[in-house]
Design an enzyme around this catalytic site. Structure first.
Site, PDB file in Angstrom:
ATOM      1  N   MET A   1       0.842  -1.201   0.000  1.00 27.27           N
ATOM      2  CA  MET A   1       0.000   0.000   0.000  1.00 27.27           C
ATOM      3  C   MET A   1       0.876   1.249   0.000  1.00 27.27           C
ATOM      4  O   MET A   1       1.983   1.259   0.513  1.00 27.27           O
ATOM      5  CB  MET A   1      -0.911   0.015   1.225  1.00 27.27           C
ATOM      6  CG  MET A   1      -2.003  -1.026   1.156  1.00 27.27           C
ATOM      7  SD  MET A   1      -3.368  -0.529   0.104  1.00 27.27           S
ATOM      8  CE  MET A   1      -4.299   0.498   1.235  1.00 27.27           C
ATOM      9  N   CYS A   2       0.350   2.272  -0.559  1.00 25.40           N
ATOM     10  CA  CYS A   2       1.088   3.519  -0.701  1.00 25.40           C
ATOM     11  C   CYS A   2       0.742   4.445   0.454  1.00 25.40           C
ATOM     12  O   CYS A   2      -0.142   4.170   1.255  1.00 25.40           O
ATOM     13  CB  CYS A   2       0.735   4.174  -2.017  1.00 25.40           C
ATOM     14  SG  CYS A   2       0.873   3.023  -3.402  1.00 25.40           S
ATOM     15  N   GLN A   3       1.456   5.537   0.523  1.00 25.74           N
ATOM     16  CA  GLN A   3       1.185   6.535   1.553  1.00 25.74           C
ATOM     17  C   GLN A   3       0.880   7.873   0.889  1.00 25.74           C
ATOM     18  O   GLN A   3       1.581   8.288  -0.037  1.00 25.74           O
ATOM     19  CB  GLN A   3       2.411   6.701   2.460  1.00 25.74           C
ATOM     20  CG  GLN A   3       2.835   5.428   3.168  1.00 25.74           C
ATOM     21  CD  GLN A   3       2.334   5.359   4.610  1.00 25.74           C
ATOM     22  OE1 GLN A   3       1.958   6.375   5.190  1.00 25.74           O
ATOM     23  NE2 GLN A   3       2.336   4.164   5.168  1.00 25.74           N
TER      24      GLN A   3
ATOM     25  N   ASN B   1      -4.394   6.009  -2.977  1.00 25.79           N
ATOM     26  CA  ASN B   1      -3.891   4.870  -2.209  1.00 25.79           C
ATOM     27  C   ASN B   1      -4.996   3.840  -2.212  1.00 25.79           C
ATOM     28  O   ASN B   1      -6.129   4.131  -1.809  1.00 25.79           O
ATOM     29  CB  ASN B   1      -3.539   5.370  -0.795  1.00 25.79           C
ATOM     30  CG  ASN B   1      -3.582   4.284   0.258  1.00 25.79           C
ATOM     31  OD1 ASN B   1      -4.455   3.428   0.274  1.00 25.79           O
ATOM     32  ND2 ASN B   1      -2.650   4.337   1.178  1.00 25.79           N
TER      33      ASN B   1
END
Lengths: 250, 250
Positions: free
Chosen positions: A1-3, A105
Site C-alpha cells: 500500500m502507498c502513503q 492509495n
C-alpha cells in the site's frame, strides 16, 4: 500500500516537516515518490522512481523548501503497473483552464471505465484510470468551472462509484481547494493558533510551529497514517469526502 | 526573446553540456526557465521562475544529470503574460494517452483562437494559447494516435497558420519524436560517429564526446542560436518544419 500526504493552508506554507515524516516510511515504499506544489494556478510536480529516501530530488526539496497552499505527495509501493515514471503519482491533467492533481492509495481491481472523453491514461495503473474517469465525468457534469460547493457535490456523486470498486483513499486539488476521500485509512488534522511544538512519530524530529507561524495561519494536513505522536488526528469514515479550503475543512 | 533548446537522441543522453550553454545566456533571460525530460512515456518537467543561473533546480540538474531521448528546454524573457509559474514553458498536456510538451520562442500578437475543445490555457501567454490550439486541432484531425509521418503532415498544415500570426519558433515532442518549426531564429545539428571534442560558444567549457559515446549513438540538438563555436549548425528556413527521430532528421 502507498502513503498519501496532503496539505491545504491559507498562506504559502512549508510542508517539509510532514514530508520528512512520510519519507521515513519510504524504506518499505520504495517504488517511487512524487510531490506536487501549487503556486497560484501553476504547479511544480516532482516525480521520481527512486524512493523518497534516496532521490536527489527529495534531497533538493529538503534543502530548498517550496512554500505552497496546496500540496499532494505520494510514496509508492507498486501493486498494479510496473515501476516507471508514467506510473508515479501524483498525476496531473488540465480541465477548465486549471491544473488538477490527483494521488490514490488503494486498489480498484479490474476497473476499466469507458474513457471516451479527452482524458486517457499514459501509464497502466488503476489509479490513473480512475483519475481520467473522474476528470471525464467532471467535464461532462459542468460546462465550465463551477463554484467549489458545486464541485464538492459532483465529486460526492462520483467518488462513491470508485469506492464501490475497491479501496479508494485519494487526494485531489485544483489549487483552489483540496478534496480528500477516505476509504480504509486516511487521517487529518488542523493546526492553528495557538501553535505549539510537535514531534514526528517515526523520526526524532520536533518542530515548534509557534516560531514559524503568525496567529492568522491555518493549515490542514491529511495523511494515510498520523504523522505526529502528540497531536489529535481524526480518521476519515469509510466513504467520507471532505473539501479543505484555506486550511480548514469546509 | 526567449531561448529554446531541444535534444532528440537514439539512446538516453545527457543534455547538460548544451543546457549549460543555454543557462549562460540566462543573465539576460531572467524570467524563468523550464526543462522537460521524457523517460519512455513519462515526463519529468522542471519549471522555475528563477533564472537558470540562480535556480536551485537548475543546480540540481547540473549535479544529477537526467538521461533522456527527448528534451525540451526554454529560458524566458517575458514579452506577454506576467512572470508566474503557470506562464513558464515548456507546457504539457495529454493527448491520445501520451504526454505532449511544447515550448515557443516568438510573439503571436493578438492570437485568440477559438478554443472549444478539451485544451484550455492555465496562464495568459500567447504561447500556451497556441499550444492548446495545436492540441485541439491535432485531436480533431485524428481519432487516435496516427503514425509519425501522418502527424508531421498534420503539423505541416497547422503550424503555418501560427507562423502567419507572428514569430513562431517552436519545439514539440510526445516522447516518440521531436518536431521543430523555424520562423526567425532556429538552428540544428547532428552529432554522430566519429565524435570529437567541442567547445561552448559562450562559456569556457569543452566536452570530448568521443569519450562519452558509442559509435552507434546519434544526437540531434536544436537551439535558438548555435551553442558551440566549432561545429556546423544549420539554420531553419522561415516556415520550415522538421521531425527528428532517433537522433536524426526524418
Amino acid at each position: 500500500m502507498c502513503q498519501l500526504l496532503g496539505m491545504n493552508a491559507n498562506t504559502p506554507t512549508d510542508v517539509m516537516f510532514s514530508f520528512t515524516g512520510l519519507a521515513t516510511r519510504a524504506q518499505e515504499h520504495k517504488d517511487g515518490f512524487g510531490i506536487a506544489f501549487f503556486e497560484d494556478r501553476g504547479v511544480r510536480l516532482f516525480v521520481d522512481h527512486y524512493s523518497a529516501r534516496q532521490s536527489p530530488v527529495a534531497e533538493l526539496l529538503q534543502r530548498c523548501p517550496i512554500r505552497s497552499q496546496n500540496v499532494i505527495a505520494h510514496i509508492r509501493k507498486a501493486t498494479q503497473g510496473h515501476t516507471a515514471l508514467e506510473n508515479t503519482h501524483p498525476f496531473m491533467r488540465e480541465l477548465w483552464g486549471r491544473y488538477w492533481v490527483f494521488a490514490h492509495n488503494g486498489d480498484l481491481k479490474g476497473f476499466e471505465p469507458r474513457l471516451h472523453g479527452a482524458f486517457r491514461p499514459v501509464g497502466d495503473t488503476d489509479s490513473e484510470r480512475a483519475f481520467c474517469w473522474l476528470m471525464q465525468e467532471l467535464a461532462k457534469a459542468h460546462a465550465s468551472v463551477p463554484a467549489l460547493p458545486e464541485l464538492t457535490r459532483t465529486l460526492g456523486e462520483l467518488m462513491p462509484q470508485l469506492h464501490a470498486r475497491g479501496t479508494f483513499n485519494c487526494l485531489l486539488s485544483n489549487g483552489q481547494a483540496l478534496w480528500a476521500h477516505g476509504s480504509t485509512r486516511l487521517y487529518w488534522l488542523q493546526r492553528r493558533h495557538p501553535f505549539r511544538a510537535t514531534r514526528l512519530r517515526d523520526e526524532d524530529l520536533t518542530v515548534d510551529f509557534a516560531q514559524l507561524t503568525t496567529p492568522q495561519d491555518r493549515v490542514a494536513v491529511i495523511a494515510t497514517e498520523p504523522l505526529t505522536a502528540d497531536e489529535e488526528w481524526t480518521a476519515f469514515e469509510p466513504g467520507e469526502l471532505r473539501m479543505f479550503i484555506d486550511g480548514a475543512p469546509a
